[in-house]
Design a protein around this motif. Sequence first.
Motif, short mmCIF file in Angstrom:
data_model
loop_
_atom_site.label_atom_id
_atom_site.label_comp_id
_atom_site.label_asym_id
_atom_site.label_seq_id
_atom_site.Cartn_x
_atom_site.Cartn_y
_atom_site.Cartn_z
N ARG A 1 27.67 33.05 58.58
CA ARG A 1 28.86 32.32 58.41
C ARG A 1 29.24 32.30 57.13
NH1 ARG A 1 30.49 28.15 62.54
NH2 ARG A 1 30.54 29.51 64.43
N VAL A 2 30.29 32.74 56.44
CA VAL A 2 30.53 32.52 55.02
C VAL A 2 31.60 31.22 54.78
CG1 VAL A 2 31.76 33.58 53.05
CG2 VAL A 2 30.42 34.80 54.46
N HIS A 3 31.24 30.31 54.11
CA HIS A 3 31.96 29.07 54.05
C HIS A 3 32.99 29.25 52.64
CE1 HIS A 3 33.33 24.85 53.65
NE2 HIS A 3 32.92 24.91 52.37
N VAL A 4 34.11 29.26 53.15
CA VAL A 4 35.26 29.46 52.07
C VAL A 4 35.70 27.98 51.72
CG1 VAL A 4 37.56 30.55 51.29
CG2 VAL A 4 35.82 31.63 52.90
N PRO A 5 35.52 27.62 50.52
CA PRO A 5 36.35 26.43 50.11
C PRO A 5 37.35 26.10 50.15
CG PRO A 5 35.06 27.49 47.94
CD PRO A 5 35.00 28.45 49.18
N VAL A 6 37.89 24.86 50.40
CA VAL A 6 39.22 24.64 50.54
C VAL A 6 40.19 25.04 49.25
CG1 VAL A 6 41.06 22.80 50.72
CG2 VAL A 6 38.70 22.63 52.17
N TRP A 7 39.61 24.71 48.23
CA TRP A 7 40.32 25.43 46.98
C TRP A 7 40.64 26.70 46.98
CZ3 TRP A 7 38.28 28.81 43.66
CH2 TRP A 7 36.90 29.02 44.01
N ALA A 8 39.97 27.40 47.49
CA ALA A 8 40.10 28.97 47.31
C ALA A 8 41.20 29.19 48.34
CB ALA A 8 38.69 29.68 48.08
N TRP A 9 41.37 28.47 49.56
CA TRP A 9 42.50 28.80 50.42
C TRP A 9 43.68 28.21 49.76
CZ3 TRP A 9 41.86 32.27 54.09
CH2 TRP A 9 40.74 32.12 54.64
N ALA A 10 43.55 27.17 48.96
CA ALA A 10 44.85 26.61 48.16
C ALA A 10 45.31 27.73 47.25
CB ALA A 10 44.65 25.41 47.70
N LEU A 11 44.21 28.31 46.50
CA LEU A 11 44.53 29.25 45.26
C LEU A 11 45.07 30.39 45.99
CD1 LEU A 11 44.26 29.74 42.28
CD2 LEU A 11 41.91 30.74 42.90
N LEU A 12 44.72 30.95 47.17
CA LEU A 12 45.37 31.98 47.89
C LEU A 12 46.67 31.90 48.25
CD1 LEU A 12 44.72 34.76 49.26
CD2 LEU A 12 44.44 33.58 51.18
N ALA A 13 47.03 30.37 48.77
CA ALA A 13 48.31 30.23 49.03
C ALA A 13 49.33 30.21 48.02
CB ALA A 13 48.49 29.04 50.03
N LEU A 14 48.78 29.56 46.86
CA LEU A 14 49.62 29.67 45.68
C LEU A 14 49.69 30.88 45.03
CD1 LEU A 14 50.87 27.73 43.27
CD2 LEU A 14 48.60 27.99 42.23
N ALA A 15 48.83 31.76 45.20
CA ALA A 15 48.96 33.18 44.79
C ALA A 15 49.97 33.87 45.42
CB ALA A 15 47.75 33.89 44.75
N VAL A 16 50.09 33.78 46.84
CA VAL A 16 50.99 34.53 47.75
C VAL A 16 52.03 34.11 47.31
CG1 VAL A 16 51.61 34.78 50.24
CG2 VAL A 16 49.31 35.16 49.44
N PHE A 17 52.25 32.68 47.34
CA PHE A 17 53.85 32.05 46.96
C PHE A 17 54.19 32.64 45.76
CE2 PHE A 17 56.42 28.69 45.68
CZ PHE A 17 57.65 28.58 46.58
N THR A 18 53.40 32.51 44.62
CA THR A 18 53.76 33.30 43.43
C THR A 18 54.27 34.42 43.39
OG1 THR A 18 52.45 31.54 42.38
CG2 THR A 18 53.08 33.34 40.80
N LEU A 19 53.58 35.38 44.37
CA LEU A 19 53.99 36.72 44.59
C LEU A 19 55.45 36.81 45.00
CD1 LEU A 19 52.98 39.64 44.13
CD2 LEU A 19 51.77 39.76 46.29
N TYR A 20 55.54 36.10 46.16
CA TYR A 20 56.71 35.98 46.73
C TYR A 20 57.79 35.52 45.74
CZ TYR A 20 60.95 34.32 49.17
OH TYR A 20 62.20 34.08 49.69
N LEU A 21 57.48 34.82 44.71
CA LEU A 21 58.66 34.48 43.94
C LEU A 21 58.97 35.31 42.86
CD1 LEU A 21 57.73 30.57 43.27
CD2 LEU A 21 59.65 31.32 44.58
N VAL A 22 57.91 35.99 42.52
CA VAL A 22 58.08 37.18 41.44
C VAL A 22 58.80 38.24 42.28
CG1 VAL A 22 57.08 38.85 40.03
CG2 VAL A 22 56.30 36.42 40.08
N THR A 23 58.41 38.78 43.37
CA THR A 23 58.85 40.16 43.81
C THR A 23 60.11 39.93 45.05
OG1 THR A 23 57.29 39.78 45.69
CG2 THR A 23 56.69 41.12 43.60
N GLN A 24 60.10 38.90 45.49
CA GLN A 24 61.16 39.04 46.57
C GLN A 24 62.25 37.84 46.62
OE1 GLN A 24 61.09 41.11 49.21
NE2 GLN A 24 59.47 42.06 47.94
N GLU A 25 61.89 36.48 45.89
CA GLU A 25 63.11 35.60 45.95
C GLU A 25 64.38 36.06 45.28
OE1 GLU A 25 63.28 32.88 47.29
OE2 GLU A 25 65.14 32.02 46.38
#
Length: 65
Positions: free
Chosen positions: A12-36
């Motif tokens: 099992r690999v433990h992914v810290p909560v901050w890494a999930w938050a960073l991923l969500a922020l990165a996906v949202f930023t990518l959406y804003l830059v490319t699709q909004e």
Amino acid sequence: MATAAVATPTTRVHVPVWAWALLALAVFTLYLVTQENGALLSTPAAQALHELTHDARHALGVPCH
Ligand SMILES: [Zn+2]
């Protein structure tokens, strides 16, 4: 000689909560830059964001006009 079945332990690999938050922020930023284009933001804000990220859109190969 009988061979016993050996259970392999599950890794099992433990992914810290901050890494999930960073991923969500990165996906949202990518959406804003490319699709909004006004779906989430008001039209003037979306237009300003579009102008701000226009070169980045073309650099990434995202069609915009
Ligand atoms: Zn363009």
